[in-house]
Design a protein around this motif. Sequence first.
Motif, short mmCIF file in Angstrom:
data_model
loop_
_atom_site.label_atom_id
_atom_site.label_comp_id
_atom_site.label_asym_id
_atom_site.label_seq_id
_atom_site.Cartn_x
_atom_site.Cartn_y
_atom_site.Cartn_z
N MET A 142 40.66 36.75 40.38
CA MET A 142 41.37 37.43 39.28
C MET A 142 41.39 36.55 38.03
O MET A 142 41.12 37.02 36.92
N ARG A 143 41.68 35.28 38.22
CA ARG A 143 41.72 34.37 37.07
C ARG A 143 40.35 34.23 36.42
O ARG A 143 40.24 34.16 35.20
N GLU A 144 39.29 34.20 37.25
CA GLU A 144 37.94 34.13 36.70
C GLU A 144 37.63 35.37 35.88
O GLU A 144 37.04 35.29 34.81
N ARG A 145 38.04 36.54 36.37
CA ARG A 145 37.77 37.79 35.65
C ARG A 145 38.52 37.85 34.32
O ARG A 145 38.04 38.45 33.37
N LEU A 146 39.68 37.25 34.27
CA LEU A 146 40.49 37.29 33.04
C LEU A 146 40.26 36.07 32.14
O LEU A 146 40.81 36.01 31.03
#
Length: 167
Positions: free
Chosen positions: A135-139
């Motif tokens: 999730m952090r990578e996507r954001l």
Amino acid sequence: MEPPSSEPTPDVDKPADPQVLEPLMQEVEKQFSIMAVKARTAIRKRALDIHPELQPLGYRVLSILVRQQAQQQIVLASELHVDKATMSRTIKQLQSQGLVTREPDPSDGRAMLVSITDAAREAWVASGTRARILMRERLSNWEPDEIRRFADLLARLNDSESEQSEG
């Protein structure tokens, strides 16, 4: 004194134009459908990371036990909206997979308390860590203001859903 804005101020009392609103609602529905499919896929992957034979209901049981400690089988069945027989089979399967233990409830000798095993908890935490990293990578390429707005909109949507279920 600030100059007047060149953008018109929306009239909050005036209903939105259905011709404008309908395609927007359709796009929201489409995006939610895509997100739901991706969420189910992610949950299946997380379940497989925990145990190669972990079924969706078993995953949901673990999701409760990881947060709430030991629970009676009847409480789990009620919370997950399944009958006692289904929960009993699920717990037996989880126990045979080494994911939960059962022991008599000291406060009610007829009931069994179900607990998540240390190994299952560790696998759950590791799986959750991987999901959070993704999730952090996507954001990570989003601007901080975009992330804040996204979080605010999700909170607003979640709040409105809980208000409807309470009413």
